[in-house]
Scaffold this active site. Structure first.
Site, short mmCIF file in Angstrom:
data_model
loop_
_atom_site.label_atom_id
_atom_site.label_comp_id
_atom_site.label_asym_id
_atom_site.label_seq_id
_atom_site.Cartn_x
_atom_site.Cartn_y
_atom_site.Cartn_z
N ASP A 76 0.87 -1.18 0.00
CA ASP A 76 0.00 0.00 0.00
C ASP A 76 0.91 1.24 0.00
O ASP A 76 2.13 1.12 0.15
CB ASP A 76 -0.85 -0.05 1.28
CG ASP A 76 -2.03 0.91 1.24
OD1 ASP A 76 -2.22 1.60 0.22
OD2 ASP A 76 -2.76 0.98 2.24
N GLU A 114 2.74 5.19 -3.78
CA GLU A 114 2.72 6.22 -4.85
C GLU A 114 4.03 6.97 -4.97
O GLU A 114 4.37 7.36 -6.10
CB GLU A 114 1.56 7.19 -4.58
CG GLU A 114 0.20 6.56 -4.70
CD GLU A 114 -0.17 5.64 -3.54
OE1 GLU A 114 0.36 5.86 -2.44
OE2 GLU A 114 -0.93 4.69 -3.76
N ASP A 167 -8.96 3.89 -1.97
CA ASP A 167 -9.89 4.16 -0.89
C ASP A 167 -11.20 4.77 -1.38
O ASP A 167 -11.41 5.98 -1.30
CB ASP A 167 -9.22 5.08 0.14
CG ASP A 167 -7.99 4.43 0.75
OD1 ASP A 167 -7.80 3.22 0.56
OD2 ASP A 167 -7.20 5.14 1.41
#
Lengths: 498, 906
Positions: B503, B506, B578
């Protein structure tokens, strides 16, 4: 024989008459179809309701799954869903779900062990329940009439309060009269003094106490951003979005990190690992829901009326000028007498509130839980110390999980749950709450508390007050039934062998 | 969504500069194009590449003038590449994004036939017949598909949008500030831009990731229909303004966007700069083509849908080279084939990963795990993987356990394994700065972290653990080291049944500009973060997947990632981040997943139920019914939501959700076959209708219905309280799955729905395989027999394939005996099973293949024969044909699908 066993695989003895190899046909449960007996347990689902394949997985997920019947010799017969048949995992303790033509594993028979373990567990529960029930009965005797006692106390106190109030009123009148007298004299003297002073001098310059503290700081914070000189037409881009961008000017990197982290977690303003941020690492992780200590504001309220009042009285005394000592002493004495009486009255009122609440409260059927009133129980579970006071408050460390507002009784089972509500609020969410299920045991003990949904806690409280004679006899019956069933399953199994 | 935390084109200086293409008065020595036409001069021609120089029109001579080098080459797989680089200071070259052959192998390039004539150079790829016409002044490249006429598939720089800001020698103050963060940008502006026109197209798709429509809406209109890019401020004609535009271009910059909106051009967690254009001519011919911009820096794309002029697009990147692969098509499938030949196809997923995944932030402790696992068995709901989010760790030190709540992780995982299930734990790229944490210490000592803009000091950013450093995964040595961390003796408490979730890659930096890294941070080789940003997450994902592959003796890894880039499909699945428990988020998940599919990244899904907030029972149930068909199927929830395991919404809903998950498992043989097809050809598993029906003008914008492979059309219920849904069936024969009712398309109609209904239609002419027995996991289904679903077309014919292998190793890639591909056909009332023909890929070796699954049922829709017996001549067996309504079932042939045979219905 093998043929019979094949047809009867996964069938309970009560249905054996329908699953007999000498019959020529089989009728589906829903009576919609009649099929040849060869098509029973043949690994193809012929009945819409799935009833023709009790011993295979062919109908798994179709129709009305009655389940595969595990004989479980030496133990308790059970049913497992058709989806478990021949799937490579032993589900029946006798392994009978894995011995079909599609089966691939060998399962050991663990039914005897399981039955023994279950029997032992049941015995233990029964012992505890028996002791618990005895204790409950004893305490119930002691507790009988407690509510009446409280009522009497309440009535007596109400009466006393009435008298006390009259006395307080009288003392107040006396104090006020004395104070009025004092004030009158003082004002007269003050007037005299002022006239005297005015006559005496006009010399002193009117140097009032100018408010030189806290001069309003009018200087606006200058925006120190002076980048972006674009001297020679060079493409120096300045795309500062400035204050509009929602940035907090002067925020440190760390503060910004925490602020953004807090978007994901409604953790007041603390990031998840706030306790560790200072860098020193003592291995003591802050829990994800580390909370800001909200101080003792609430304690002030809960500590009662009289404490507040005495603080107020003290302050007032300190402020009071004492010009005319004699008169002042007189008035002050009267005032003190009143204040003391007033404090006593407040204490009595606090006590009365408490008593009224106790009297009006629901303690479950037949006031069974009344003995728990006023008791608190503590338990360390994982990282937290939980405390729960039936009919009072529950906490996780210092965080209030709520006040016990009700006893819920399940209509079907009679089991009781204490509902604690209106605990500390969750940011962007509900206030914390706790549902404490009561389970019969021989002692009072907070057994477990978890937080299955955010801020909605659930726990188990062991207590003799959840025991009952019915429960003990039910357990006795269950034990007898277990013994009976184990014996029957063994008989069935040996008959099958023949 | 906090818009003020993020830039727009206006506040991204390069986009603001490059978007309008307005000529500037500044130094033309440092800017090519950008409002001025550029001309190309042929420099060299070799067997596989043609090189040209580009200068501004009006530049006096070549020496001393600003100039860039252009290379035009073609690939055997069909793409034409136009690469433009700065001559003085070559731009960053992204590594490990393209497949190795494309990156390094000369023979992957086609041999070229080059002819030069006045003002142009014609290039033809000998192997493929694809052509490129390079126009010299102004410089433009037209690309033609093999055998196509005079209309090019795509034109590079038709509108004169070309711009390249060249590197400067002198130093200067080029810094740029946003929200209090200053980007030093020492190298000065290095933006690049170009336009691509698709002359035939009516719709364009792709450039994920964003929550918006499948067919991309216009962001801006031209001032003039024929020339120029948004020039000047003059009035546009009515016809040019008759379509509303978004105003803001589509952005690609991998960002952790809190509570993203359900309809916005804003870029989310991943970026794939690949776009597909599609159009239908008046004579009903269809042309599909595409473009891939090979550049991982921040970029914006303007789209102008311009009626009969086609679709114009303009691409603007902050740095890097102009490296454009034009994919001439001409079908949707061919475009994806051409694209995946460059960046790779979907890796074969382990079979278990196609089952249902149960996740939550957070399953609290070992007992919670046990109870949830038990809940699935008690409610007879299948699932394969239980997930643990960040709270399972010791203070967000990944690959450690919070021993207070997970004292015996290995035993916990082994317990799941004993019932054929797996576990996933989360591992993120930020590393807690704690000297006592061995991973932190070791990487620090080795100098493996991303550096500050001084190039020496470790960058320190804020994420879940607080102050953190970030592994510089652009460095192959770091990736190598990181992969080793997943070995069983390094990752305490792990087993071979533990898989990983990446997760925040980015990367998410809570206190960084736009919640990510500063662009002037320094990576391996002195590369600035701005040059690699969009690929950072993929490098991390790659290293993790490599670690698991090694740990499991070379078997297939499973690693879920949130960030992605072109090429991520080779590594593993992604999810759409999300989202929220909201009907609009449910609806937009379809265009999001479909867009990813046509961008080469087919293995994706949205969080079922919606991450933020609490779905009610109806939304939860409807979301599961959609999740059945997501290529990646996982339920997930935020820490602060109410518990929502499938059995918590009342008995009726539990039953419907159970059916939805079971349906997923029943479809696994088909879904697995589709994944193998995707692995081989690039075709998506879940497909937009236009992909399967490119000539049907009515489906080009459809995003509330989709195809699973070629055989099933699904129109899920996406509206709260819906009593019916409108369905459009394209041309052909269709059968309603539930009732068997036959429809003849094209046809629009309403279907009544109850909560348990998901309108699904079987396409006439197709065959696929199911496993219809409910089980608790993929492992438990292994030996189960097959049901073949046949949907006949108007001529009573149908065909399909079935693929199987061991579901976990890569042996299929090297051993014919390790897989089988079977061709299933039905015609003249005969059902036939045989090895696949060459057109379907290698047949494998069914005889030696270990899986001899039996066919227990052949279900035929639209059968004309009325007999109640079917016979197999080879075995001389006969079988009952059992009819339920209009559907005929051949009962229990019990022939292995690995065997060649024919069954005839009498």
């Amino acid at each position: 024989d093998a043929r019979r066993r094949h047809v009867r695989r996964g069938v309970a003895p009560i249905d054996h008459h329908r699953f007999t190899e000498t019959h020529t046909t089989f009728q589906c449960d829903d009576a919609s179809t009649v099929i040849s007996i060869d098509r029973v347990n043949d690994e193809y689902c012929d009945c819409v309701d799935g009833s023709d394949e009790p011993g295979t997985s062919a109908c798994a997920g179709r129709g009305n799954d009655r389940g595969f019947y595990c004989v479980n010799a030496g133990g308790v017969a059970t049913r497992v869903p058709a989806s478990r048949v021949d799937d490579g995992v032993c589900d029946c303790c006798d392994g009978s779900d894995e011995d079909g033509e599609m089966g691939s594993v060998k399962c050991a028979n663990t039914c005897g062990e399981e039955a023994r373990a279950r029997r032992e567990g049941l015995m233990k529960t029964l012992r505890e329940a028996t002791r618990g029930e005895r204790r409950r009965a004893k305490e119930a005797d002691k507790a009988r009439g407690r509510r009446e006692e409280w009522k009497r106390e309440r009535d007596a106190l109400e009466e006393k309060i009435g008298e006390k109030r009259k006395r307080v009123d009288k003392l107040l009148r006396e104090a006020e009269e004395a104070e009025a007298e004092e004030r009158k004299i003082r004002e007269e003297e003050e007037a005299k003094r002022r006239t005297l002073e005015e006559m005496k001098s006009n010399d002193d310059a009117p140097n009032d106490d100018a408010p030189n503290d806290d001069a309003p700081n009018a200087a606006a914070t200058t925006n120190g951003n002076d980048e972006g000189d674009d001297e020679n037409g060079r493409p120096t881009e300045e795309t500062t979005a400035g204050e509009d961008a929602g940035e907090i000017i002067g925020e440190t990197d760390e503060e910004r990190g925490k602020r953004i982290a807090s978007q994901w977690i409604s953790n007041d303003d603390a990031p998840p690992e706030s306790a560790e941020e200072t860098g020193e690492d003592d291995g003591n992780d802050a829990p994800i829901d580390a909370r800001v200590d909200e101080g003792d504001a609430d304690d002030v309220v809960s500590s009662g009326r009289s404490k507040l009042r005495s603080m107020f009285d003290r302050a007032r005394r300190l402020l009071k000028p004492s010009r005319d000592e004699a008169l002042a002493a007189q008035a002050s004495k009267r005032r003190d007498a009143h204040d003391a009486a007033r404090r006593e009255l407040d204490d009595m009122n606090d006590k009365l509130d408490e008593l009224r609440a106790k009297v009006d409260r629901d303690y479950g059927p037949d006031d069974v839980l009344i003995s728990l009133s006023g008791q608190c129980f503590e338990q360390k579970i994982d990282k937290y110390t939980y405390s729960a006071c039936p009919f009072g408050e529950a906490k996780q460390d210092d965080v209030r999980l709520g006040k016990n507002v009700a006893v819920r009784v399940d209509d079907a089972t009679g089991s009781m749950t204490l509902k604690f509500e209106n605990g500390e609020g969750c940011w962007n969410g509900p206030s914390r709450s706790l549902a404490l299920a009561l389970e019969c045991s021989d002692e009072n003990r907070l057994a477990s508390i978890e937080e299955p949904s955010r801020c909605e806690y659930a726990g188990v409280f062991h207590t003799p007050f959840a025991c009952s004679p019915t429960m003990v006899s039910n357990l006795e019956n269950e034990l007898a039934e277990l013994d009976r069933v184990v014996a029957a399953a063994s008989r069935d199994a040996s008959r099958d062998e023949l | 969504f906090k818009g003020q935390d993020f830039k727009t084109c206006e506040t991204s200086s390069f986009c603001a500069r490059l978007r309008d293409g307005v000529a500037r008065d500044d130094d033309r020595n440092h800017v090519l194009g950008h409002g001025v036409d550029v001309r190309a001069v042929v420099r060299s021609k070799s067997a596989r590449v043609v090189e040209l120089d580009v200068v501004n029109v009006g530049a006096v001579g070549e020496e001393g003038d600003a100039r860039a080098r252009v290379a035009v080459e073609a690939f055997g797989s069909g793409a034409i590449r136009v690469r433009v680089d700065d001559v003085q200071k070559p731009r960053y070259v992204p590594k490990d994004v393209l497949v190795r052959e494309v990156e390094f192998d000369v023979s992957a390039r086609a041999l070229l036939a080059v002819t030069e004539s006045a003002g142009e150079v014609m290039i033809e790829a000998r192997e493929t017949g694809a052509r490129a016409r390079v126009r010299l002044q102004p410089f433009a490249v037209e690309v033609f598909a093999p055998g196509s006429g005079s209309i090019p598939s795509a034109v590079f720089n038709k509108r004169g949008g070309f711009a390249m800001e060249l590197a400067r020698e002198e130093s200067g103050e080029w810094s740029e500030t946003f929200n209090g963060h200053t980007d030093t940008r020492k190298g000065g502006p290095t933006g690049v831009a170009f336009d691509v026109t698709f002359p035939f197209a009516s719709d364009v798709y792709g450039i994920p990731e964003r929550a918006t429509s499948l067919s991309l809406k216009s962001t801006r209109q031209y001032e003039s229909a024929s020339k120029g890019w948004f020039k000047g401020g003059g009035a546009a004609s009515e016809s040019e303004r008759n379509e509303s535009t978004l105003g803001e271009p589509y952005r690609m910059y991998n960002l952790d966007v809190f509570e993203y909106l359900d309809d916005s051009p804003f870029g989310l967690y991943g970026s794939i700069p690949m776009m597909t254009a599609h159009g239908i001519s008046r004579s009903s011919e269809t042309i599909t083509s595409g473009v891939y911009f090979h550049n991982p820096s921040e970029m914006y794309v303007d789209v102008n849908v311009d009626g009969s002029n086609g679709v114009h697009t303009k691409w603007m990147a902050e740095s890097g080279a102009i490296d454009v692969f034009i994919l001439p098509g001409t079908t949707p499938g061919k475009v994806l084939q051409q694209y995946t030949a460059l960046t790779g196809t979907t890796s074969m997923p382990p079979l278990f990963s196609l089952g249902y995944h149960q996740c939550r932030w957070n399953y609290r402790d070992e007992n919670d795990v046990k109870e949830v696992d038990k809940g699935f068995d008690e409610h007879d709901i299948p699932y394969d993987v239980l997930w643990l989010d960040i709270e399972h760790t010791d203070g967000k030190r990944y690959m450690t356990w919070d021993k207070a709540v997970f004292p015996t992780p290995q035993r916990m995982i082994e317990d799941l394994s004993s019932r054929g299930r797996k576990m996933v734990t989360i591992v993120d790229p930020h590393v807690k700065r704690d000297e006592a944490y061995p991973i932190y210490k070791e990487a620090k000592d080795k100098g493996f972290y991303v550096k500050k803009n001084d190039g020496n000091t470790d960058f320190d950013g804020w994420c879940w653990p607080g102050s953190s450093s970030y592994l510089d995964v652009t460095n192959p040595d770091v990736r190598e080291w990181w992969a080793g961390k997943f070995s069983l003796n390094s990752y305490e408490g792990s087993t071979k049944d533990l898989y990983i979730w990446n997760d925040m890659n980015e990367p998410s930096v809570f206190n960084g500009p736009e919640i990510t890294m500063q662009k002037d941070l320094i990576h391996h080789g002195g590369v600035e973060h701005r040059d690699v940003h969009n690929a950072f997450g993929m490098y991390y994902h790659m290293a993790t997947a490599e670690g698991l592959k090694r740990r499991n003796d070379g078997n297939r890894p499973f690693v879920l990632s949130r960030a992605f880039f072109a090429g991520t499909q080779r590594v593993g699945p992604i999810w759409t981040g999300d989202n929220a428990a909201d009907w609009k988020h449910l609806a937009v998940s379809l265009p999001m997943v479909l867009t990813l599919g046509v961008s080469g990244l087919t293995f994706s899904g949205a969080d079922v139920g919606g991450f933020f907030g609490n779905p009610d029972a109806e939304l939860m149930t409807r979301w599961y019914q959609v999740g059945t068909y997501y290529p990646f199927f996982r339920g997930h929830a935020h820490l602060e939501t109410k518990r929502r395991e499938p059995w918590l919404f009342g008995e009726e809903n539990t039953a419907i959700i159970r059916d939805a998950i079971r349906e997923r498992y029943a479809l696994l043989p088909y879904i697995y076959t589709l994944f193998e097809e995707s692995h081989r050809t690039g075709a998506p598993v879940m497909r937009p209708l236009w992909y399967e029906f490119p000539a049907d003008a009515d489906v080009l914008k459809t995003q509330d219905a989709f195809m699973l492979g070629t055989a099933m059309l699904i129109r899920p219920v996406l509206e709260q309280g819906a009593k019916s849904v409108s369905v459009y069936l394209p041309k052909g024969i269709w059968y309603e799955k539930r009732s068997g009712v036959r429809h003849v398309g094209p046809k629009s109609f309403d279907v009544a729905v109850s909560l348990s209904d998901v309108p699904v239609f079987l396409r006439g002419g197709t065959i696929f395989v199911r496993k219809d027995r409910a089980r608790r996991s993929t492992t438990a289904m292994r030996g189960d027999p097959l049901t073949v679903i046949v949907a006949l077309d108007e001529n009573g014919r149908a065909s399909g394939t079935y693929y199987a292998d061991d579901g976990e190793s890569y042996e299929f890639a090297s051993k014919k005996s390790a897989f089988m591909r079977r061709r299933l056909t039905f015609s003249n009332n005969e059902f036939n099973v045989a090895g696949a023909g060459a057109e379907d890929g290698n047949a494998g070796d069914a005889k030696s293949f270990i899986d001899h699954s039996l066919i227990e049922r052949v279900t035929v829709h639209g059968l004309s024969a009325t007999g109640d017996v079917a016979t197999c001549a080879a075995t001389r067996d006969s079988f009952d044909v059992v009819r339920v309504g209009a559907v005929a079932n051949i009962r229990r042939p019990n022939l292995p699908i690995s065997r060649d045979f024919t069954i005839a219905v009498q």
